[in-house]
Design a protein around this motif. Structure first.
Motif, PDB file in Angstrom:
ATOM      1  N   LYS A  91       0.850  -1.189   0.000  1.00  0.00           N
ATOM      2  CA  LYS A  91       0.000   0.000   0.000  1.00  0.00           C
ATOM      3  C   LYS A  91       0.885   1.239   0.000  1.00  0.00           C
ATOM      4  CE  LYS A  91      -3.859   2.142   2.311  1.00  0.00           C
ATOM      5  NZ  LYS A  91      -4.902   1.985   3.298  1.00  0.00           N
ATOM      6  N   LYS A  92       0.559   2.150  -0.894  1.00  0.00           N
ATOM      7  CA  LYS A  92       1.284   3.406  -0.973  1.00  0.00           C
ATOM      8  C   LYS A  92       0.351   4.510  -0.499  1.00  0.00           C
ATOM      9  CE  LYS A  92       3.351   0.693  -4.068  1.00  0.00           C
ATOM     10  NZ  LYS A  92       2.840  -0.623  -4.315  1.00  0.00           N
ATOM     11  N   SER A  93       0.914   5.582  -0.005  1.00  0.00           N
ATOM     12  CA  SER A  93       0.052   6.683   0.404  1.00  0.00           C
ATOM     13  C   SER A  93       0.616   7.988  -0.119  1.00  0.00           C
ATOM     14  CB  SER A  93      -0.064   6.734   1.929  1.00  0.00           C
ATOM     15  OG  SER A  93       1.178   7.032   2.506  1.00  0.00           O
ATOM     16  N   ILE A  94      -0.300   8.905  -0.375  1.00  0.00           N
ATOM     17  CA  ILE A  94       0.103  10.241  -0.795  1.00  0.00           C
ATOM     18  C   ILE A  94      -0.653  11.234   0.074  1.00  0.00           C
ATOM     19  CG2 ILE A  94       0.698   9.640  -3.174  1.00  0.00           C
ATOM     20  CD1 ILE A  94      -2.042  10.665  -4.031  1.00  0.00           C
ATOM     21  N   ASP A  95      -0.073  12.389   0.247  1.00  0.00           N
ATOM     22  CA  ASP A  95      -0.679  13.414   1.071  1.00  0.00           C
ATOM     23  C   ASP A  95      -1.388  14.423   0.168  1.00  0.00           C
ATOM     24  OD1 ASP A  95      -1.318  14.882   3.309  1.00  0.00           O
ATOM     25  OD2 ASP A  95       0.571  15.997   3.292  1.00  0.00           O
ATOM     26  N   LEU A  96      -2.710  14.469   0.274  1.00  0.00           N
ATOM     27  CA  LEU A  96      -3.504  15.393  -0.548  1.00  0.00           C
ATOM     28  C   LEU A  96      -4.268  16.357   0.340  1.00  0.00           C
ATOM     29  CD1 LEU A  96      -5.200  12.933  -3.073  1.00  0.00           C
ATOM     30  CD2 LEU A  96      -3.257  14.419  -3.518  1.00  0.00           C
ATOM     31  N   ASP A  97      -4.353  17.606  -0.092  1.00  0.00           N
ATOM     32  CA  ASP A  97      -5.260  18.536   0.567  1.00  0.00           C
ATOM     33  C   ASP A  97      -6.680  18.063   0.280  1.00  0.00           C
ATOM     34  OD1 ASP A  97      -3.191  20.154   1.416  1.00  0.00           O
ATOM     35  OD2 ASP A  97      -3.317  21.490  -0.322  1.00  0.00           O
ATOM     36  N   TYR A  98      -7.600  18.419   1.152  1.00  0.00           N
ATOM     37  CA  TYR A  98      -8.981  17.977   0.972  1.00  0.00           C
ATOM     38  C   TYR A  98      -9.551  18.450  -0.356  1.00  0.00           C
ATOM     39  CZ  TYR A  98     -13.930  17.303   1.547  1.00  0.00           C
ATOM     40  OH  TYR A  98     -15.224  16.905   1.346  1.00  0.00           O
ATOM     41  N   ARG A  99      -9.303  19.719  -0.698  1.00  0.00           N
ATOM     42  CA  ARG A  99      -9.874  20.262  -1.945  1.00  0.00           C
ATOM     43  C   ARG A  99      -9.312  19.536  -3.171  1.00  0.00           C
ATOM     44  NH1 ARG A  99      -6.219  23.467  -4.160  1.00  0.00           N
ATOM     45  NH2 ARG A  99      -4.526  24.201  -2.858  1.00  0.00           N
ATOM     46  N   TRP A 101      -8.213  16.357  -3.152  1.00  0.00           N
ATOM     47  CA  TRP A 101      -8.841  15.035  -3.132  1.00  0.00           C
ATOM     48  C   TRP A 101     -10.258  15.122  -3.684  1.00  0.00           C
ATOM     49  CZ3 TRP A 101     -13.320  13.768  -0.586  1.00  0.00           C
ATOM     50  CH2 TRP A 101     -13.697  12.429  -0.684  1.00  0.00           C
ATOM     51  N   GLU A 102     -10.985  16.181  -3.303  1.00  0.00           N
ATOM     52  CA  GLU A 102     -12.361  16.340  -3.753  1.00  0.00           C
ATOM     53  C   GLU A 102     -12.441  16.457  -5.279  1.00  0.00           C
ATOM     54  OE1 GLU A 102     -16.114  18.668  -1.824  1.00  0.00           O
ATOM     55  OE2 GLU A 102     -14.303  19.843  -2.197  1.00  0.00           O
ATOM     56  N   LYS A 103     -11.558  17.281  -5.856  1.00  0.00           N
ATOM     57  CA  LYS A 103     -11.529  17.442  -7.318  1.00  0.00           C
ATOM     58  C   LYS A 103     -11.162  16.127  -7.998  1.00  0.00           C
ATOM     59  CE  LYS A 103     -10.328  22.338  -7.413  1.00  0.00           C
ATOM     60  NZ  LYS A 103      -9.282  23.317  -7.723  1.00  0.00           N
ATOM     61  N   LEU A 104     -10.172  15.455  -7.443  1.00  0.00           N
ATOM     62  CA  LEU A 104      -9.743  14.172  -8.009  1.00  0.00           C
ATOM     63  C   LEU A 104     -10.868  13.149  -7.920  1.00  0.00           C
ATOM     64  CD1 LEU A 104      -7.440  12.501  -9.231  1.00  0.00           C
ATOM     65  CD2 LEU A 104      -6.707  11.982  -6.908  1.00  0.00           C
ATOM     66  N   SER A 105     -11.549  13.139  -6.804  1.00  0.00           N
ATOM     67  CA  SER A 105     -12.665  12.213  -6.606  1.00  0.00           C
ATOM     68  C   SER A 105     -13.781  12.487  -7.612  1.00  0.00           C
ATOM     69  CB  SER A 105     -13.185  12.342  -5.176  1.00  0.00           C
ATOM     70  OG  SER A 105     -14.278  11.507  -4.971  1.00  0.00           O
ATOM     71  N   GLN A 106     -14.101  13.766  -7.831  1.00  0.00           N
ATOM     72  CA  GLN A 106     -15.136  14.123  -8.813  1.00  0.00           C
ATOM     73  C   GLN A 106     -14.721  13.672 -10.208  1.00  0.00           C
ATOM     74  OE1 GLN A 106     -15.526  18.332  -8.218  1.00  0.00           O
ATOM     75  NE2 GLN A 106     -16.916  18.107  -6.484  1.00  0.00           N
ATOM     76  N   ARG A 107     -13.460  13.900 -10.544  1.00  0.00           N
ATOM     77  CA  ARG A 107     -12.952  13.495 -11.872  1.00  0.00           C
ATOM     78  C   ARG A 107     -13.016  11.981 -12.027  1.00  0.00           C
ATOM     79  NH1 ARG A 107     -12.994  14.564 -16.888  1.00  0.00           N
ATOM     80  NH2 ARG A 107     -11.016  14.361 -17.970  1.00  0.00           N
ATOM     81  N   ALA A 108     -12.637  11.255 -10.978  1.00  0.00           N
ATOM     82  CA  ALA A 108     -12.690   9.793 -11.021  1.00  0.00           C
ATOM     83  C   ALA A 108     -14.125   9.311 -11.204  1.00  0.00           C
ATOM     84  CB  ALA A 108     -12.091   9.200  -9.749  1.00  0.00           C
ATOM     85  N   ASN A 109     -15.063   9.968 -10.544  1.00  0.00           N
ATOM     86  CA  ASN A 109     -16.480   9.607 -10.708  1.00  0.00           C
ATOM     87  C   ASN A 109     -16.955   9.869 -12.128  1.00  0.00           C
ATOM     88  OD1 ASN A 109     -16.817   8.678  -8.097  1.00  0.00           O
ATOM     89  ND2 ASN A 109     -17.501  10.656  -7.317  1.00  0.00           N
ATOM     90  N   GLU A 110     -16.512  11.002 -12.709  1.00  0.00           N
ATOM     91  CA  GLU A 110     -16.874  11.319 -14.099  1.00  0.00           C
ATOM     92  C   GLU A 110     -16.334  10.266 -15.055  1.00  0.00           C
ATOM     93  OE1 GLU A 110     -15.248  15.178 -14.844  1.00  0.00           O
ATOM     94  OE2 GLU A 110     -16.611  16.166 -13.437  1.00  0.00           O
TER      95      GLU A 110
END
Length: 149
Positions: A91-99, A101-110
């Motif tokens: 397992k790898k981890s990256i440090d993302l700001d919430y905003r 992560w939110e944009k990335l999550s929306q893009r992934a959903n799209e």
């Protein structure tokens, strides 16, 4: 079973789990009387160097409500331990700001994909765009050289 159970290792994990829960202020013993609970906790703290004896302590003293949580925590720890042995399952981890992560999550959903797939897609798109931009710039330079001659 996919992941091998290693008694010494897992007993150490159980000891760590119980001590962490106790330090966090959770009741880890089944004893109602606080003096009995204190004696059990002191006994647990002495077992750090003898991890296999934690199983006896668990049988005698551990809260019944904690039983399933402990099993789940150890199962997850075992999985992470064995997955960490190989690079592709670690397992790898990256440090993302919430905003972010939110944009990335929306893009992934799209895109209908996971966050990892979305990151991979966006990086490859950025690379393609950069290559295209370089090509266009090279063409412009060549054209301006031709026109200036």
């Amino acid at each position: 079973m996919k992941y091998q159970q290693l008694e010494n290792l897992e007993c150490g994990w159980k000891w760590q789990y119980l001590v962490k829960k106790w330090k966090d202020g959770e009741a880890i013993t089944r004893h109602i009387d606080s003096s009995e609970a204190d004696v059990a906790i002191n006994e647990l703290k002495k077992l750090e160097a003898q991890p296999t004896q934690v199983l006896d302590w668990i049988e005698k003293h551990m809260s019944f409500e904690l039983e399933n949580k402990l099993k789940q925590a150890i199962r997850a720890k075992r999985k992470r331990h064995f997955n960490a042995e190989q690079v592709h399952t670690k397992k790898k981890s990256i440090d993302l700001d919430y905003r972010v992560w939110e944009k990335l999550s929306q893009r992934a959903n799209e895109l209908g994909c996971t966050l990892s797939d979305a990151i991979e897609y966006l990086v490859s798109e950025a690379s393609r765009s950069e290559k295209a931009s370089k090509t266009v710039n090279n063409l412009k330079e060549d054209l301006s050289k031709l026109l200036s001659d």
